[in-house]
Structures are given as C-alpha cells and as structure tokens.
Design a protein around this motif. Structure first.
Motif, PDB file in Angstrom:
ATOM      1  N   GLU A 129       0.838  -1.200   0.000  1.00 45.05           N
ATOM      2  CA  GLU A 129       0.000   0.000   0.000  1.00 45.05           C
ATOM      3  C   GLU A 129       0.875   1.253   0.000  1.00 45.05           C
ATOM      4  OE1 GLU A 129      -0.523  -2.741   1.749  1.00 45.05           O
ATOM      5  OE2 GLU A 129      -2.327  -3.351   0.674  1.00 45.05           O
ATOM      6  N   VAL A 130       1.944   1.222   0.799  1.00 50.61           N
ATOM      7  CA  VAL A 130       2.820   2.412   0.836  1.00 50.61           C
ATOM      8  C   VAL A 130       3.682   2.469  -0.425  1.00 50.61           C
ATOM      9  CG1 VAL A 130       4.686   3.574   2.083  1.00 50.61           C
ATOM     10  CG2 VAL A 130       2.818   2.486   3.362  1.00 50.61           C
ATOM     11  N   SER A 131       4.193   1.321  -0.837  1.00 52.90           N
ATOM     12  CA  SER A 131       5.112   1.364  -1.987  1.00 52.90           C
ATOM     13  C   SER A 131       4.394   1.590  -3.317  1.00 52.90           C
ATOM     14  CB  SER A 131       5.990   0.116  -2.035  1.00 52.90           C
ATOM     15  OG  SER A 131       5.200  -1.020  -2.063  1.00 52.90           O
ATOM     16  N   GLU A 132       3.085   1.477  -3.306  1.00 52.44           N
ATOM     17  CA  GLU A 132       2.341   1.751  -4.549  1.00 52.44           C
ATOM     18  C   GLU A 132       2.674   3.134  -5.111  1.00 52.44           C
ATOM     19  OE1 GLU A 132      -1.867   0.832  -4.386  1.00 52.44           O
ATOM     20  OE2 GLU A 132      -2.311   2.231  -6.018  1.00 52.44           O
ATOM     21  N   ALA A 133       2.862   4.078  -4.194  1.00 52.53           N
ATOM     22  CA  ALA A 133       3.175   5.448  -4.639  1.00 52.53           C
ATOM     23  C   ALA A 133       4.539   5.502  -5.315  1.00 52.53           C
ATOM     24  CB  ALA A 133       3.149   6.391  -3.434  1.00 52.53           C
ATOM     25  N   ILE A 134       5.415   4.575  -4.978  1.00 54.48           N
ATOM     26  CA  ILE A 134       6.760   4.561  -5.588  1.00 54.48           C
ATOM     27  C   ILE A 134       6.736   3.760  -6.886  1.00 54.48           C
ATOM     28  CG2 ILE A 134       9.147   3.782  -5.247  1.00 54.48           C
ATOM     29  CD1 ILE A 134       8.524   3.955  -2.170  1.00 54.48           C
ATOM     30  N   THR A 135       6.178   2.550  -6.809  1.00 58.55           N
ATOM     31  CA  THR A 135       6.262   1.641  -7.964  1.00 58.55           C
ATOM     32  C   THR A 135       5.186   1.901  -9.008  1.00 58.55           C
ATOM     33  OG1 THR A 135       4.792   0.035  -6.917  1.00 58.55           O
ATOM     34  CG2 THR A 135       7.152  -0.219  -6.485  1.00 58.55           C
ATOM     35  N   GLY A 136       4.083   2.442  -8.557  1.00 52.59           N
ATOM     36  CA  GLY A 136       2.957   2.629  -9.475  1.00 52.59           C
ATOM     37  C   GLY A 136       2.141   1.351  -9.653  1.00 52.59           C
ATOM     38  N   VAL A 137       2.502   0.285  -8.930  1.00 51.84           N
ATOM     39  CA  VAL A 137       1.772  -0.981  -9.080  1.00 51.84           C
ATOM     40  C   VAL A 137       0.687  -1.062  -8.005  1.00 51.84           C
ATOM     41  CG1 VAL A 137       1.951  -3.486  -9.203  1.00 51.84           C
ATOM     42  CG2 VAL A 137       3.902  -2.069  -9.859  1.00 51.84           C
ATOM     43  N   PRO A 138      -0.572  -1.257  -8.397  1.00 53.85           N
ATOM     44  CA  PRO A 138      -1.651  -1.337  -7.410  1.00 53.85           C
ATOM     45  C   PRO A 138      -1.341  -2.383  -6.338  1.00 53.85           C
ATOM     46  CG  PRO A 138      -2.535  -1.309  -9.638  1.00 53.85           C
ATOM     47  CD  PRO A 138      -1.047  -1.403  -9.767  1.00 53.85           C
ATOM     48  N   ALA A 139      -1.583  -2.013  -5.079  1.00 60.02           N
ATOM     49  CA  ALA A 139      -1.219  -2.866  -3.943  1.00 60.02           C
ATOM     50  C   ALA A 139      -1.876  -4.239  -4.032  1.00 60.02           C
ATOM     51  CB  ALA A 139      -1.617  -2.166  -2.644  1.00 60.02           C
ATOM     52  N   ASN A 140      -3.136  -4.273  -4.484  1.00 62.36           N
ATOM     53  CA  ASN A 140      -3.807  -5.586  -4.520  1.00 62.36           C
ATOM     54  C   ASN A 140      -3.125  -6.542  -5.494  1.00 62.36           C
ATOM     55  OD1 ASN A 140      -4.773  -3.994  -6.688  1.00 62.36           O
ATOM     56  ND2 ASN A 140      -6.504  -5.380  -6.932  1.00 62.36           N
ATOM     57  N   LEU A 141      -2.574  -5.994  -6.606  1.00 66.70           N
ATOM     58  CA  LEU A 141      -1.862  -6.857  -7.559  1.00 66.70           C
ATOM     59  C   LEU A 141      -0.612  -7.441  -6.914  1.00 66.70           C
ATOM     60  CD1 LEU A 141      -1.730  -5.266 -11.134  1.00 66.70           C
ATOM     61  CD2 LEU A 141      -3.141  -7.129 -10.265  1.00 66.70           C
ATOM     62  N   VAL A 142       0.092  -6.596  -6.159  1.00 69.18           N
ATOM     63  CA  VAL A 142       1.314  -7.056  -5.501  1.00 69.18           C
ATOM     64  C   VAL A 142       0.957  -8.135  -4.485  1.00 69.18           C
ATOM     65  CG1 VAL A 142       3.274  -6.370  -4.058  1.00 69.18           C
ATOM     66  CG2 VAL A 142       2.431  -4.819  -5.834  1.00 69.18           C
ATOM     67  N   ARG A 143      -0.102  -7.916  -3.742  1.00 70.09           N
ATOM     68  CA  ARG A 143      -0.507  -8.906  -2.735  1.00 70.09           C
ATOM     69  C   ARG A 143      -0.850 -10.242  -3.411  1.00 70.09           C
ATOM     70  NH1 ARG A 143      -0.705  -7.685   2.458  1.00 70.09           N
ATOM     71  NH2 ARG A 143      -0.538  -5.477   2.946  1.00 70.09           N
ATOM     72  N   GLU A 144      -1.623 -10.169  -4.476  1.00 69.69           N
ATOM     73  CA  GLU A 144      -2.033 -11.422  -5.123  1.00 69.69           C
ATOM     74  C   GLU A 144      -0.843 -12.130  -5.755  1.00 69.69           C
ATOM     75  OE1 GLU A 144      -5.484 -10.797  -7.592  1.00 69.69           O
ATOM     76  OE2 GLU A 144      -6.430  -9.665  -5.977  1.00 69.69           O
ATOM     77  N   ALA A 145       0.039 -11.351  -6.357  1.00 72.28           N
ATOM     78  CA  ALA A 145       1.228 -11.960  -6.972  1.00 72.28           C
ATOM     79  C   ALA A 145       2.098 -12.624  -5.900  1.00 72.28           C
ATOM     80  CB  ALA A 145       2.031 -10.896  -7.723  1.00 72.28           C
ATOM     81  N   ALA A 146       2.271 -11.977  -4.768  1.00 72.40           N
ATOM     82  CA  ALA A 146       3.097 -12.537  -3.694  1.00 72.40           C
ATOM     83  C   ALA A 146       2.475 -13.834  -3.172  1.00 72.40           C
ATOM     84  CB  ALA A 146       3.232 -11.530  -2.556  1.00 72.40           C
ATOM     85  N   ARG A 147       1.162 -13.839  -3.037  1.00 68.95           N
ATOM     86  CA  ARG A 147       0.484 -15.063  -2.558  1.00 68.95           C
ATOM     87  C   ARG A 147       0.689 -16.201  -3.552  1.00 68.95           C
ATOM     88  NH1 ARG A 147      -4.635 -11.345  -1.544  1.00 68.95           N
ATOM     89  NH2 ARG A 147      -3.936 -10.369   0.394  1.00 68.95           N
ATOM     90  N   LEU A 148       0.562 -15.868  -4.821  1.00 70.46           N
ATOM     91  CA  LEU A 148       0.742 -16.910  -5.838  1.00 70.46           C
ATOM     92  C   LEU A 148       2.177 -17.441  -5.805  1.00 70.46           C
ATOM     93  CD1 LEU A 148      -0.241 -18.547  -8.261  1.00 70.46           C
ATOM     94  CD2 LEU A 148       0.304 -16.607  -9.734  1.00 70.46           C
ATOM     95  N   TYR A 149       3.129 -16.538  -5.743  1.00 67.78           N
ATOM     96  CA  TYR A 149       4.538 -16.969  -5.732  1.00 67.78           C
ATOM     97  C   TYR A 149       4.813 -17.859  -4.518  1.00 67.78           C
ATOM     98  CZ  TYR A 149       9.579 -16.942  -5.273  1.00 67.78           C
ATOM     99  OH  TYR A 149      10.884 -17.345  -5.127  1.00 67.78           O
TER     100      TYR A 149
END
Ligand code: SF4
Ligand code: SF4
Ligand code: SF4
Ligand code: FES
Length: 948
Positions: free
Chosen positions: A504-524
């Motif tokens: 959620e915080v790094s979204e402002a840096i990376t531009g990647v929506p937080a929910n996508l990062v969460r789902e990708a991390a869970r999948l990995y």
C-alpha cells in the motif's frame, strides 16, 4: 551427404513404469506411454512414416505407419498407438505393404517429379518413403487436378516455401505451435484445397513468423527449405558447436561442404536447446564471412593516420613495445585489458592471465561489468555462488514463473519458447516489467499478473512482495530456519514487515496497485514450485545488486531453492558472460571468484604461472576511463568488446579512448572502439576456433573449429603471441591445454576436460570429484556458503530524477533479430526485421508533444542528445520511453548517464530522465559521429596494403 539424425517418430515417454511387447518377433521393453512406432525404432525397426517426427506429438494424418496388432481390429497408426503389455505387433506384411504403396501413390501423384534437381535430393523423407514402401508406379497419372503450379513464397531471407511440394503433413504447423510457441501457421481449407498458410494467408515476412526455422527443420520435403541449401546443395559433413549469440547457449550442428557452412541445424542432443533455435543462431551466421571482415593486422601512430597493413609479427611487436614504453613512462598500472564475453573461456582466461602476469597488474575487466556484475555480487553474498541455481529444463517442473526485468522471447528466445510451453501446460505467470513484453499477452500465453512498475523501483517492489509473504504468514519458516542464518532471517523478516515496505505504501513509488502485488506474492509463495527468472532489467540499476539480493531473499524465505522447478535464474545476456566471469575477468578476482588479496589463492596461481601477482584489485572499466582522462591510464588491450558503443555516456567513453596512447583492438570488424585504435589484431569468429562457452545455467559447452581462421590465428593464439612479445612466455599448443590449466586451478572445474565434454556433450559446473558429471541444481542440501544469508534491502531512489526539464524516463532493451551492439547481426539479413533503433512512446506523451508515428524525435538527457524515429505504442506506460541500442548511429548511450550500481559500478542503463521533442534532423552528436565515422572508414578504405 550429411547423415540425418535418428528419428524415433514420437517423443520419449518419461514414465518410470515399463511395458514389454513383441515387435516382428523381437521382445521390446520400453517406458509406459511409448508409441509402437518409437518402441520399434528403439530396436532398429523403422516403420514408414511421414507426419510423425520425435520432436512433435503424434498426429496420425498420413496413414503410412499402419501396423497389424495380433487380436486387434483394422490397421492402427503406430505413431498414435501406445504400447501395451504383451502386445504382438507386425510392421511388415503384404497387406501393410499394399496399403502403404496406395498412400504413397496418392502423395506422389500430386508431387513434382523433379527429384534429381530438387534441393532436398538425398535428404528427403518423401523420397525415402517412396523407396521404403517399394513404390514403382503411380496409377493415377499426373494430369488431374494438382498443386504443381502453386507459387513459391521467397519473402523470408533465409528460407523458401514451395507449396507445390507440400504433402500437408502439418509438421510445420505443429512445430510452430509446440516447439516455438508462435502459432504463425495454420492449415487453411479442407481436403484437396487444404494448404499451409502463414497467419492470414500472408507471405512469411508479413506474417507473425519469427523465423526460428523450426518448421523448416520439421518439414519432411523440400517445401520449406533453407535458401543456403538451395544455393549450395546438401552438406557433406557436420561438426557440433555452440551458438555464439545469447546466454541460452544452444548446441548446433554446423553442416558443412568442405570449409563452408551450408546451414546450422540445432542439435537434438543439445541439453540447453533440445533441437530448437532462434533466427540468430540458425540463420545469422553470414557475418563470419562478410566482406567487412578485416583479416590482416594493422597499425597506425595516431588515430588520424591511415591504417597500415603489417605482418602479424610487426603488429604484435609494435603493440608490445608500446605497452612497455607506456609502462616505463607512466608506471605499471597505466595499461590494462578487457576480456570478452563473446570469446571462449580459454580466451578470457588467457587475456586475464596476460594482464596479471605480463602487464603485472590487475587492470582487467569485462563487459559483464555493464550487465550482470550485480548478479555475481548479490548471489555470492546471499547463496555463496555467483551463478544461477538451475538447469533450463528445471522449468518443466515449475508451477509459478516470476519474470523480472527480462524479455525472454526476444533476449533468450529458445528458453522463451520453453517457458511458453510450460505456461501452455498450466504454469502460472507473474511478469514484473515496465513494458508489455510479449509474455504478458500472446497466443495461448497470458500473465496472471503484470506488475507494470516504474523504471528504477524494483527494490521497492521486491520488498513489498517480501512484506506480503512475511506478514500474511506465507513464508517457509522451516526451510529458512534450517537452511539459512536464523539471525539474518529474523532481521530480514522484521525489516520487510515494516509499514513502509507494504504494497500500500510502496504503490506510490512503484505505481503498481497494492492488490496486484498482494495477489502476486500469494501466488509466488503458495502456488507450488516457484522460480524467478530475471535479466538486465534487474541488474542495470543504481540498486542492481540490492535487487539481486532481494530476489535471493524472497526465494530463500519461501523455500524456493535447492530442487528442480524452483530457484533464482539470471538470464545472462551474451553467450559467455557466465564464463568470462568464472575465468577471473574482474579486477578483484582470480579465476573461480577468489579475491586477489587472498594469499593462499595468489600463491597457488603464482606457483603455476611462475610470476609474482599484485594483491590489490585493479581498475574497473569506468575507472579505466576516469584514469585515462586524468592521464594515468594510457594503454588498453581490448579483445572482442565494443566499449565505444556499448558503454554508457558515449561522449565520456570516446574522450577517454582519445586520451590513450595505445589502444589495441582484437575483433572481426572495424567496430566503434577500433575507430580509436592504434593496433588492430584480426579476430576469429566462433566458427574458426576451439574452446568452450558457459551459458546461463553454468553449462560448459564445446565450441569447435569448423573452418580455418580467416586471419590465420584463433584468438587465444593472438593473446599468446602478445604475451610472449611482452616477455611473459605462454606455450599452449591447443585450447584444450588451457582448459587443463583452468581445471588444475579452479576447484569448480577440476573435473572438466575437452575429452569429458566430448563424452557428455556439456557439463554444468561445479564439476569435480564430488560431482564428476557436473551439478544441474545448486544448493540442494546446503548452500555453497553453508547457510543462506538474508540481507536487508532498503529502497533508495536513484539520483536520476525526472523534473520539468527531463520529465520522461528512458529505458532500454533488446529485440529478437538484432544482437547487442549489432556488429554481427547488422551484417546479416536480420536487418530486414529491424533496420533501425526506434523510440517507443505512449500515445498520451506523443500527443502532448505533437508527435506522430514515424516522426523524428530528439531525446535529450543530462548526458547528451540524439535523434530517433518514434513508434507510438501502448506497450510502454505514460511517462516512460523505450529504445534498443543495436545501431551505433542511434547513439542510445549518448543519452545514458554514468550513474551506476553502488556495489559493482554496473551502469544504470535502465533509468535515464529525458525530454522528447519533435525535430527535423539529426543531433549535433550524430552529425559529428557520422563525420568521424566516415573519416575512419576512409582511413580504412585507403589503408596502406601489405608490401607483398
Ligand atoms: S520459422 Fe518458426 S515462427 Fe516462423 S512459421 Fe516456422 S516455426 Fe513458426
Ligand atoms: S510445408 Fe512441409 S511440413 Fe508443412 S505441411 Fe507441407 S510438407 Fe508438411
Ligand atoms: S536462443 Fe540464443 S543461443 Fe539459442 S540460437 Fe538463439 S541466440 Fe543462439
Ligand atoms: S506417421 Fe503415423 S500417421 Fe503419419
């Protein structure tokens, strides 16, 4: 004639269970799931076939391979019939012979009878099958409706499509689907009208075809045929060697007529490629005999003088005397050398040996400095070994593929095809890349998550992935505690758990929506075997090493290391980047990654090399440039590298080269660096030398001389001549002797020899007493360093910031058809696909600037300015522009800055703040470059010929 590989008709079954049956009275035991055709072939019984080949799944369309099975009904196709316990098969009897002759009659009645003048004559499966079934007459005549006048498609520069010879066996279509994964071909129409059609019935060059040649290889007739075979005739012998382009390291059979290569055929037994290739390795070898090759040594006093052709003796003598003069005047550290990741291991080893033993300093570096040096650093620190952990085949057991900053279908095409195949089989895919690379969405491939991050924010993203893994309880604590340093793991857990690392915080840096990062991390973390593949989009950053460490942290925390299907896999750029690093090409490391300050290692090398070695690390490439401009570095021996084009901040590099008094370039062509050289030593292409390359999976593969060196010497021989002239004797008779010395000095190579390579085909290091046949998977029971080490990876933004003057971020990459600085591929027909570097820009950014597709645009950074044509595309995100760097006149590196990785100085090619504007003509740099280049070409064209 070249002998065709044995073809078992259908792929091997991997079943551990076996089945025993009887074929023509022979007992045969084969793995369950094997076809009757393959089982027969395994005992030397060749059942006639046309539509089957062992690189493709059986299709069962030609009906030539029918057999009779005791107690069975009808005549089943042996290619599609699996073996069964106790089965009794008859492959030859009168009934079968009659049916097969009938089938062949039909084929031949619609086939041109020009066998004697056909390019496939002597190497045609249709011809062979006509012989095998005893076809003696064609009752239907040739007057009826047929395809004999169908028009040829000659649009592809490398192969021709002659539909009049097509038997519609569909092998080409299946090869394009199953092997290459491009799906460019279909069978159009039905019955008599059915025909092979590229894309929407287009010529090959206008279709989606990427010219990999898999269809050409699969075609049993002359329908799809290499133009080189049409021109030169069938080859008469072949030699196995290794592709000299990318880090996949495909094995090839160079099929020859005398000393001339007729075609390159990917080796079915090649462990990295299993008989597949891309357009570069298969077709783009013509540069080796291109008219631009310089085959006579040349010298000149000043770079404004014309070149003078001289004997080898004179050129070597002049270079040695210049290096000695410079060292006498400016000191021992005033000269250095660059090894090449394009040359063999043996050649890289010898160049670094020359620098350390003959120059007497450690001023040696290599082009890995500008690509994968952070990989070496990051993986050594965390896992204990500076190399990837897996085989390419490991992907067959991967459930989740995470691709970060790599574009495998362009940069590592054969592995890209293997990856796509695994995805079609059901593996899930996460792509982290600022751009829509092909893997994000192509035929039958769709990424589950595309983390389209802003360039330069990788570390924030990897920390966010780690954050989710730890805070959602997805880590494999058992693995991490047992296999890694617990204290470092706990510290890392605490670090990534901090709020500032959350998606959620790094979204402002990376531009990647937080929910996508969460789902990708869970999948990995939870999707089964998860493997990370990464490229220069990870390493070529100011935090390149930090990101490599972050990747290793994530793999260790989830237990995705130490078995098949998982791991951390750097996709190395050039053919021998891994090898050149292994061979001690860095200024701080002797071969085998041992620090020059380590007395035990130095003593070992000193005893074998018979000379005292410097204990302080030498200069890295950027330091050499800096020292040249300061006046303390004056001489450079540069083998097979084009720093004037490939290194960042071109104007700085050119100024440094101009400041040197003796630049010796050993290369095939007058490359950009050679325009600043005083001595030119002709190099040898991979076809003209023996040695080894080491690919991205640590696989050492043989490179074998298939033709004599055009200039008389293999590259290692030239280094040896120079060393001897400098007064440090070298006396190798063959490249194998250099490998023997490497094996005696490098613990991970002690079991490697040319004889063993000939026996095994290739070997993944470490290869020693503990692993005599090599090591496919690393860190299986313990990490090379004992316990894996987690390290903290605080995100630090790059200094390269956008602002109102430079509001866009330029990032760079590669394209399939061209290779690196393009010195080779630009001298082949590959330029028909990509004849210039273009700037990709998002439609919004283009519209803001009044830019239309194809317009000339000026790209200005804090370093310089160049002009390219624009391609407007949504592949790039708003705020980001992208280009390739294959053409010197593009000057992509005029723009890039001298920012670099904090640990290794790897340049930050991937992030440059720029402004883009519509312009009318070339930049000032390009104008000056063109003038300089023309002047240098003139000095070459008017070179003073040898007085012979
Ligand atoms: S050359 Fe490769 S991509 Fe092109 S049609 Fe053949 S198999 Fe497909
Ligand atoms: S082009 Fe060759 S492989 Fe393709 S269908 Fe025709 S004969 Fe078969
Ligand atoms: S994938 Fe790489 S190694 Fe293989 S043929 Fe293509 S360029 Fe050569
Ligand atoms: S080879 Fe079996 S049906 Fe064609």
């Amino acid at each position: 004639m070249a002998v065709r590989d044995c073809d078992f008709g259908t792929p091997a079954s991997e079943s551990p269970n076996t089945v025993t049956l009887e074929i023509d009275g022979f007992r045969v035991t084969v793995p369950e799931g094997t076809s009757v055709m393959r089982a027969a072939a395994s005992v030397g019984i060749q059942i006639p076939k046309l539509c089957a080949t062992d690189s493709l799944e059986p299709f069962g369309s030609c009906r030539l391979c029918l057999v009779q099975i005791e107690g069975g009904r009808g005549l089943p196709a042996s290619c599609t019939t699996p073996v069964a316990e106790g089965m009794k098969v008859c492959t030859q009897n009168e009934r079968l012979a009659n049916v097969r002759r009938g089938v062949m009659e039909l084929y031949i009645s619609d086939h041109p009878l020009d066998c004697l003048t056909c390019s496939a004559n002597g190497n045609c499966e249709l011809q062979d099958m006509a012989g095998a079934v005893g076809l003696r007459e064609v009752r239907y005549g040739y007057e009826g409706e047929n395809h004999l006048k169908a028009e040829k498609d000659t649009s592809n520069p490398y192969f021709q499509f002659d539909p009049s010879k097509c038997i519609v066996c569909s092998r080409c279509v299946r090869a394009c689907e199953e092997v290459q994964g491009t799906f460019a071909l279909t069978i159009d129409g039905r019955g008599f009208d059915s025909k092979v059609s590229p894309s929407q019935n287009q010529p090959f060059m206008e279709s989606e075809c990427v010219s990999c040649g898999a269809c050409v290889q699969a075609c049993p007739t002359a329908t799809l045929m290499e133009k080189s075979v049409i021109e030169k005739g069938q080859p008469e012998h072949s030699i196995i060697t290794t592709c000299a382009y990318c880090g996949v390291g495909c094995s090839f059979k160079a099929e020859m007529k005398g000393a001339e290569v007729v075609r390159m055929v990917p080796n079915k037994d090649g462990h990295a490629n299993h008989g597949h290739s891309c357009v570069k390795g298969r077709f783009a070898f013509g540069y080796a005999t291109h008219k631009d090759r310089i085959t006579k040594p040349m010298i000149r006093k000043q770079i404004t003088d014309p070149w003078q052709e001289v004997s080898w003796e004179e050129a070597i003598g002049y270079a040695a005397s210049e290096f000695k003069r410079i060292q006498a005047k400016y000191g021992r550290g005033s000269v250095g050398g660059l090894t090449s990741s394009r040359c063999t291991n043996e050649e890289a080893y010898l160049v670094q040996k020359l620098v350390r033993a003959a120059f007497g300093n450690n001023n040696v570096d290599t082009c890995a400095r500008v690509c994968h040096s952070p990989t070496g650093y990051g993986l050594k620190q965390t896992l204990g070994e500076s190399a990837g952990t897996q085989t390419f085949d490991s992907i067959r057991k991967t459930d989740v593929i995470l691709v970060i900053g790599a574009n495998p279908t362009d940069g590592h095409p054969v592995f890209g095809s293997a990856m796509k195949r695994r995805i079609r089989e059901g593996a899930r895919l996460i792509v982290a890349d600022p751009r829509d690379i092909d893997l994000v969405r192509s035929v039958h491939v769709q990424a589950d998550y595309h983390l389209k991050l802003r360039p330069g924010t990788n570390v924030a993203l990897i920390n966010a992935l780690g954050h989710v893994v730890v805070t959602e309880g997805l880590a494999n604590d058992e693995f991490a505690h047992a296999r890694c340093e617990p204290e470092s793991y706990d510290k890392w857990r605490a670090f990534v758990s901090q709020e500032h690392n959350s998606p959620e915080v790094s979204e402002a840096i990376t531009g990647v929506p937080a929910n996508l990062v969460r789902e990708a991390a869970r999948l990995y973390a939870t999707g089964g075997n998860a493997a990370i593949y990464y490229g220069l989009g990870v390493t070529e950053h100011s935090q390149g090493s930090t990101m490599v460490i972050g990747i290793a942290n994530l793999a260790m925390a989830t237990g995705n290391i130490g078995r098949e299907g998982v791991g951390v896999n750097p996709l190395r750029g050039q053919n021998n980047v891994q090898g050149s690093c292994d061979m001690g090409s860095f200024p701080h490391e002797l071969p085998g990654y041992r620090h020059v300050s380590d007395t035990t290692t130095r003593t070992l090398f000193e005893s074998v090399w018979g000379v005292a070695l410097e204990s302080e690390p030498g200069l890295r490439i950027p330091n050499m440039f800096g020292a040249a401009l300061d006046g303390s570095f004056k001489g450079l021996y540069c083998e097979g590298e084009d720093i004037a084009q490939s290194d960042p901040d071109t104007q700085h590099v050119h100024a440094a080269l101009r400041a040197m008094e003796c630049v010796v370039v050993q290369d095939l062509f007058l490359n950009e660096t050679a325009k600043f050289a005083h001595v030119f030593l002709p190099g040898a292409s991979f076809l003209e030398k023996s040695g080894t390359f080491t690919n991205a999976e640590r696989r050492i593969s043989p490179v074998r001389r298939v033709m004599p060196p055009l200039a008389g010497y293999e590259d290692w021989e030239v280094t040896q001549l120079l060393s001897n002239a400098l007064g440090y004797p070298m006396n190798y008779g063959h490249a194998s002797e250099i490998m023997d010395e490497i094996a005696s000095l490098v613990p991970t190579f002690t079991g490697v020899s040319f004889a063993k390579l000939d026996e095994l085909g290739s070997i993944q290091w470490p290869c020693n007493d503990e692993a005599p046949e090599g090591t496919p998977t690393m860190h299986v029971d313990t990490f090379v360093r004992g316990k894996g080490r987690f390290m903290l990876t605080e995100y630090v933004p790059t200094q390269e910031r956008t602002n109102s003057r430079f509001p866009l971020i330029l990032t760079t990459g590669r394209i399939l058809s061209q290779y690196n600085v393009g010195a080779q591929t630009r001298r082949t027909a590959n330029s028909m696909w990509h004849a210039e570097d273009r700037l990709e820009i998002h439609p919004h950014d283009a519209e803001d600037r009044g830019i239309n597709d194809g317009d000339w645009v000026g790209i200005k950074s804090r370093s310089g300015e160049t002009v390219l044509r624009a391609t407007i595309t949504e592949r790039v995100q708003p705020g980001v522009v992208y280009t390739t760097f294959h053409f010197p006149e593009s000057g992509a590196n005029v723009i890039t800055t001298d920012n670099s990785d904090w640990a290794t100085n790897c340049p930050e090619y991937k992030v440059t703040a720029v402004q883009v504007t519509k312009v009318a003509g070339p930049s000032e740099w390009q104008r000056q470059y063109r003038e300089f280049s023309e002047e240098q070409q003139g000095l070459l064209d008017h070179r003073l010929a040898t007085a012979e």
